[in-house]
Write a protein that holds these residues in place. Structure first.
Motif, short mmCIF file in Angstrom:
data_model
loop_
_atom_site.label_atom_id
_atom_site.label_comp_id
_atom_site.label_asym_id
_atom_site.label_seq_id
_atom_site.Cartn_x
_atom_site.Cartn_y
_atom_site.Cartn_z
N ALA A 170 -2.14 4.39 5.27
CA ALA A 170 -2.68 3.07 5.56
C ALA A 170 -1.57 2.03 5.68
O ALA A 170 -1.61 1.14 6.54
CB ALA A 170 -3.66 2.66 4.46
N GLY A 219 1.15 4.37 -2.94
CA GLY A 219 1.14 5.81 -2.73
C GLY A 219 2.36 6.48 -3.31
O GLY A 219 2.28 7.53 -3.96
N LEU A 251 0.83 -1.20 0.00
CA LEU A 251 0.00 0.00 0.00
C LEU A 251 0.86 1.25 0.00
O LEU A 251 0.59 2.22 -0.73
CB LEU A 251 -0.91 0.00 1.23
N PRO A 255 -2.86 5.93 0.72
CA PRO A 255 -2.33 4.57 0.90
C PRO A 255 -1.03 4.54 1.69
O PRO A 255 -0.73 3.54 2.35
CB PRO A 255 -2.12 4.07 -0.54
#
Length: 306
Positions: free
Chosen positions: A299, A153, A149, A296
């Motif tokens: 996260a 990004g 993730l 992201p």
């Protein structure tokens, strides 16, 4: 946030086999490290306007290393080290400091400080993929998902900037090479522990980086290009003190008290901070897709370090 996981890690002396009372990597220390590390990209960009990259780095690390080791001598913090200890510290210093920042600074001359921060934040992916075979660390499905993730990004930001011709490709490749050097230095640091304490290890690594960089700088860069302006002096002072002495010591402290994968996950928080400091101090443009890429990344930090 990374604090909970890092603070619960078993304390170990950074690059050392013994330590005094165990000290945890508290949320305040982690936050301070993130601010120092991410702001260094913008501070470096200011210094590079008035000084060639390798000269700036070589003198910076020589000064930082000398100051740390003098302080260690004054406070009785110098320990006798074996040849293996010296070798491990020198290799780690050349990779973590000289190679990583030498390549990154060379690239930052022609790319924005924000992009440099974004690229270097990919350190957790390379570290996580190699920490298993090199260090024996377990890469769980959750951690792998968080790393991926974070990389999504980073990729969003990178693609946005290169596709719109905001950044120089050659400079970007130099920064990517710096990323590889930082990952190698992180693994060496975790693999080759020594008897040196935190400050002695940090000082030796800084001094080794300065000694490695300065001959190359003098052979390839022009001393006449240096302009001693107030901006250069302020940038240099910040890079030597808060960043080299404070930030690097905090990095080794955190890395010594968590797994390599968990510690390097902190680098995923550098893109938003790096972009912020680039905008605040240098007025660098932030494309709208950069904000999408931050989601992201955040996260990924939560998954890897919770």
């Amino acid at each position: 946030m990374p604090a909970a996981k890092l603070s619960s890690a078993v304390p170990a002396a950074p690059m050392g086999k013994g330590t005094a009372a165990p000290v945890k990597a508290t949320p305040l220390l982690i936050a301070l490290f993130c601010v120092l590390w991410s702001s260094a990209f913008a501070a470096a960009k200011i210094g590079l306007l008035y000084c060639p990259p390798l000269l700036l780095l070589g003198v910076r690390f020589l000064c930082a290393g000398a100051l740390i080791l003098i302080a260690c001598a004054l406070f009785g913090a110098l320990r006798p080290l074996s040849r293996r200890d010296w070798g491990a510290l020198i290799v780690a210093g050349v990779l973590n400091n000289a190679a990583y920042l030498g390549l990154s600074y060379t690239g930052t001359v022609t790319v924005s400080s924000g992009l440099t921060a974004v690229i270097i934040s990919a350190n957790p992916l390379l570290t996580a993929l190699l920490a298993g075979p090199v260090l024996g660390e377990r890469l769980t499905v959750r951690k792998l998902g968080g790393v991926l993730l974070g990389m999504v990004g980073v990729a969003i930001v990178l693609r946005s900037r290169l596709a719109d011709a905001h950044e120089d490709l050659r400079g970007t490749l130099f920064v990517l090479a710096g990323l590889v050097a930082l990952t190698a230095g992180t693994l060496v640091f975790k693999r080759l522990k020594t008897a040196a304490g935190l400050w002695q290890a940090s000082g030796i690594q800084s001094l080794a980086a300065g000694i490695a960089l300065l001959p190359v700088a003098l052979a390839t860069e022009n001393l006449a290009a240096v302009r001693l302006t107030p901006d250069l002096l302020m940038s240099f002072a910040y890079l030597v003190g808060p960043v080299s002495i404070g930030g690097y010591s905090l990095w080794y402290f955190i890395l010594g008290r968590s797994s390599a994968t968990e510690a390097t996950a902190l680098h995923f928080i550098m893109p938003p901070l790096g972009l912020f400091f680039g905008w605040l101090l240098l007025g660098e443009y932030i494309p709208p897709l950069d904000f999408l890429g931050v989601l992201p990344i955040a996260a990924g930090i939560w998954l890897v370090t919770r």
